[in-house]
Design a protein around this motif. Structure first.
Motif, PDB file in Angstrom:
ATOM      1  N   SER A   3       0.842  -1.075   0.000  1.00  0.00           N
ATOM      2  CA  SER A   3       0.000   0.000   0.000  1.00  0.00           C
ATOM      3  C   SER A   3       0.821   1.047   0.000  1.00  0.00           C
ATOM      4  CB  SER A   3      -0.866   0.056   1.129  1.00  0.00           C
ATOM      5  OG  SER A   3      -1.890   0.734   1.397  1.00  0.00           O
ATOM      6  N   VAL A   4       0.986   1.236  -0.676  1.00  0.00           N
ATOM      7  CA  VAL A   4       1.036   1.908  -1.604  1.00  0.00           C
ATOM      8  C   VAL A   4       1.333   3.314  -1.896  1.00  0.00           C
ATOM      9  CG1 VAL A   4       1.153   1.759  -1.717  1.00  0.00           C
ATOM     10  CG2 VAL A   4       1.233   1.139  -0.821  1.00  0.00           C
ATOM     11  N   ARG A   5       1.706   5.976  -5.145  1.00  0.00           N
ATOM     12  CA  ARG A   5       2.450   6.941  -4.373  1.00  0.00           C
ATOM     13  C   ARG A   5       2.530   8.385  -4.864  1.00  0.00           C
ATOM     14  NH1 ARG A   5       6.590   2.337  -2.300  1.00  0.00           N
ATOM     15  NH2 ARG A   5       5.042   1.489  -1.120  1.00  0.00           N
ATOM     16  N   ALA A  55       4.326  -0.565   1.851  1.00  0.00           N
ATOM     17  CA  ALA A  55       4.379   0.852   2.217  1.00  0.00           C
ATOM     18  C   ALA A  55       5.072   1.099   3.543  1.00  0.00           C
ATOM     19  CB  ALA A  55       2.960   1.427   2.248  1.00  0.00           C
ATOM     20  N   ARG A 250      -1.923   7.144   8.313  1.00  0.00           N
ATOM     21  CA  ARG A 250      -1.999   5.775   7.791  1.00  0.00           C
ATOM     22  C   ARG A 250      -2.146   4.716   8.876  1.00  0.00           C
ATOM     23  NH1 ARG A 250      -1.142   4.757   2.840  1.00  0.00           N
ATOM     24  NH2 ARG A 250      -0.300   2.723   3.352  1.00  0.00           N
ATOM     25  N   SER A 274      -5.158  11.217  -3.264  1.00  0.00           N
ATOM     26  CA  SER A 274      -4.069  10.251  -3.280  1.00  0.00           C
ATOM     27  C   SER A 274      -4.236   9.304  -4.453  1.00  0.00           C
ATOM     28  CB  SER A 274      -4.080   9.459  -1.967  1.00  0.00           C
ATOM     29  OG  SER A 274      -3.280   8.310  -2.058  1.00  0.00           O
ATOM     30  N   GLU A 276      -3.316   6.208  -3.994  1.00  0.00           N
ATOM     31  CA  GLU A 276      -3.390   4.892  -3.355  1.00  0.00           C
ATOM     32  C   GLU A 276      -4.718   4.237  -3.693  1.00  0.00           C
ATOM     33  OE1 GLU A 276      -3.373   2.715   1.030  1.00  0.00           O
ATOM     34  OE2 GLU A 276      -2.792   4.820   0.846  1.00  0.00           O
ATOM     35  N   VAL A 419      -0.019   1.314  -2.819  1.00  0.00           N
ATOM     36  CA  VAL A 419       0.527   2.661  -2.836  1.00  0.00           C
ATOM     37  C   VAL A 419       1.484   2.741  -4.012  1.00  0.00           C
ATOM     38  CG1 VAL A 419       1.821   4.401  -1.556  1.00  0.00           C
ATOM     39  CG2 VAL A 419       0.338   2.810  -0.338  1.00  0.00           C
ATOM     40  N   GLY A 506       2.472  10.318  -2.001  1.00  0.00           N
ATOM     41  CA  GLY A 506       2.193   9.264  -2.949  1.00  0.00           C
ATOM     42  C   GLY A 506       3.370   8.832  -3.790  1.00  0.00           C
TER      43      GLY A 506
END
Length: 518
Positions: A3-4, A5, A55, A250, A274, A276, A419, A506
């Protein structure tokens, strides 16, 4: 990464303390050495760059390691970091050369050389960890090093190679402390980033102190940082409310994010769009009950993204109908075009055509403590079991175990946030739906692979939009995954901490050095 940009859209920073004078935004000298505590639910898979593609790990890597290149805040192109300069040599986009910056030193005091750079890239490919970043270097044939110069020889033209070099996969390690063919254990890190890792307890905390010998793209004063890792959003919420952390990111729970009040004098809120995303992935192998494309298309007819975004995420995410998110070149609405509304009738017709027994039973896995994964799983189960067409066995796993299970093909379906590794549609191509993808769905399409390869021949990235539009149309028909939603980015800081709006944009760079006391 996982996860992730890149934040392509406009960032909105709300200063909750109205009327703060410019002089008050300057950091106080008395606070220079005071630690800033940052809380997150992201997990670190490994402290070794060859063994992590997520991430949480890359957020740490961007502070304790250097890559040859990095990304400036909201930057669309990489800039030199450990390198003095980099560029393609000759025509054809197949030879890429960098000259190292002078004065780079590892914690031992040993000078970094081009041999360390070559060694770092070679070991990522040699180790080829099942949860590591080796797939990013699929076009890298070999690396030459001499003195302060390193040259990368690519097997095919790849205009995106500089972007990949700038990621956590390009982290440069001290070759005297990292084995060429095995991941490093323990909690020691030998990098040349803006911070030194001075303490680490897995799933608990990482202590970072400014690296006094750092030379690179980062400028300005850096504060000591204590990164604290929480098992889930509720634990992070509690830590924020108890003032155990000055920064929360996050990810706070959706209900907390939905109630954030910009006029609260005790906090500063940064909200930004974002790139993401979160996708539902399928095991497409012959051994999986989801092998038949008609079964996967039936699932696509039952997904209600708007309901998911509202009921689980309180409107803090946006429904996503394409592989590539809004704001990135090539974005479409291919899944909306193919499956415009939830339809049990169309899903049943596809399953009847496939000749499968009803209900179709399959396993669905999610990572525990990963945002609202449990609630999301329950909602998806409810949607997919509508009409008695499917029976979904849902189970949550600890994050590292979860990664290994999908990497080993032990799940039929799973949801993972992505991400973006770098601000280019290519990061949503090969890693997610290319043959041998990081997501290990077993999916392979010669047409999709060709489109990915062809798109890398354009140094002008605006010219790849047509290829990615076609690619997304193919993916919507083959359904190796189903896009669910696109994230919004939230960073909350106490009223006396500034710089939260620059923390993450990101590009995979987690800019702890931008945080400061006000």
């Amino acid at each position: 990464m996982r996860s992730v940009r890149m934040r392509i859209l406009v960032t909105l920073l709300v200063l909750a303390v109205v009327g703060v004078g410019g002089w008050q935004l300057l950091p106080s000298q008395g606070d220079k050495d005071k630690t800033i505590t940052v809380g997150t639910t992201d997990a670190v898979t490994s402290l070794d760059p060859a063994g992590a593609y997520d991430a949480g790990s890359w957020a740490l890597f961007s502070n304790v390691f250097q890559s040859l290149l990095t990304f400036a805040p909201d930057g669309a192109s990489p800039i030199p970091d450990a390198a003095k300069s980099c560029g393609f040599v000759g025509g054809g986009l197949r030879t890429y050369r960098c000259e190292l910056r002078d004065g780079l030193k590892f914690p031992s005091g040993r000078a970094m050389t081009a041999e360390d750079v070559k060694y770092s890239f070679d070991r990522v490919k040699k180790i080829n960890s099942d949860v590591g970043p080796a797939p990013l270097f699929s076009t890298l044939g070999s690396v030459d090093a001499g003195g302060q110069e390193v040259t990368f020889h690519l097997s095919t033209p790849d205009a995106t190679f500089p972007f990949k070099v700038a990621t956590g996969a390009g982290s440069i390690v001290d070759r005297t402390h990292y084995a060429l063919d095995a991941l490093r254990g323990g909690t020691q890190v030998d990098g040349t980033g803006p911070y030194r890792l001075t303490g680490y307890t897995k799933d608990k905390a990482a202590q970072l102190t400014p690296n006094g010998s750092y030379e690179g793209a980062v400028t300005g004063t850096r504060r000591p940082v204590d990164l604290r890792y929480y098992s889930d959003g509720k634990a992070l919420d509690a830590a924020w409310n108890d003032k155990q952390v000055e920064v929360a990111t996050r990810t706070l729970t959706p209900d907390v994010l939905a109630r954030l009040n910009p006029s609260d004098p005790n906090q500063r809120v940064s909200e930004s769009d974002s790139s993401e995303t979160r996708n539902l992935y399928f095991n497409t192998r012959a051994s999986s009950p989801l092998h038949d494309v008609r079964v996967r298309r039936a699932i696509a007819w039952l997904i209600n993204r708007e309901q998911l975004a509202t009921s689980v995420y309180d409107g803090t995410v946006d429904a996503l109908y394409s592989l590539i998110p809004a704001g990135i070149t090539g974005h479409t609405t291919s899944f909306f075009d193919a499956y415009p509304a939830q339809s049990v009738k169309k899903a049943r017709a596809l399953l009847t055509e496939a000749g499968v027994s009803l209900p179709v039973r399959f396993t669905y896995g999610y990572g525990k403590g990963r945002g609202s994964g449990e609630q999301e799983a329950a909602e998806l189960k409810r949607q997919l079991e509508t009409g008695g067409l499917f029976k979904v066995d849902v189970k949550g796993y600890e994050w590292t175990d979860f990664q290994k299970r999908w990497a080993a093909g032990k799940l039929d379906a799973w949801a993972v946030g992505w991400v973006a590794d770098y601000p280019d549609p290519d990061t949503f191509g090969a890693p997610l739906i290319g043959t041998g993808s990081t997501m290990n769905t077993g999916y392979s399409s010669k047409t999709v692979d060709r489109l990915i390869t062809d798109s890398r021949q354009f140094a002008d990235r605006s010219r790849v939009a047509a290829d990615f539009r076609t690619l997304q149309s193919d993916v919507a028909q083959d359904v190796p995954l189903i896009p669910l939603w696109q994230q919004k980015e939230y960073v909350v800081t106490s009223e006396d901490v500034g710089g939260g709006q620059y923390l993450s944009d990101g590009t995979g760079v987690f800019r702890l050095w931008k945080l400061g006391w006000i």
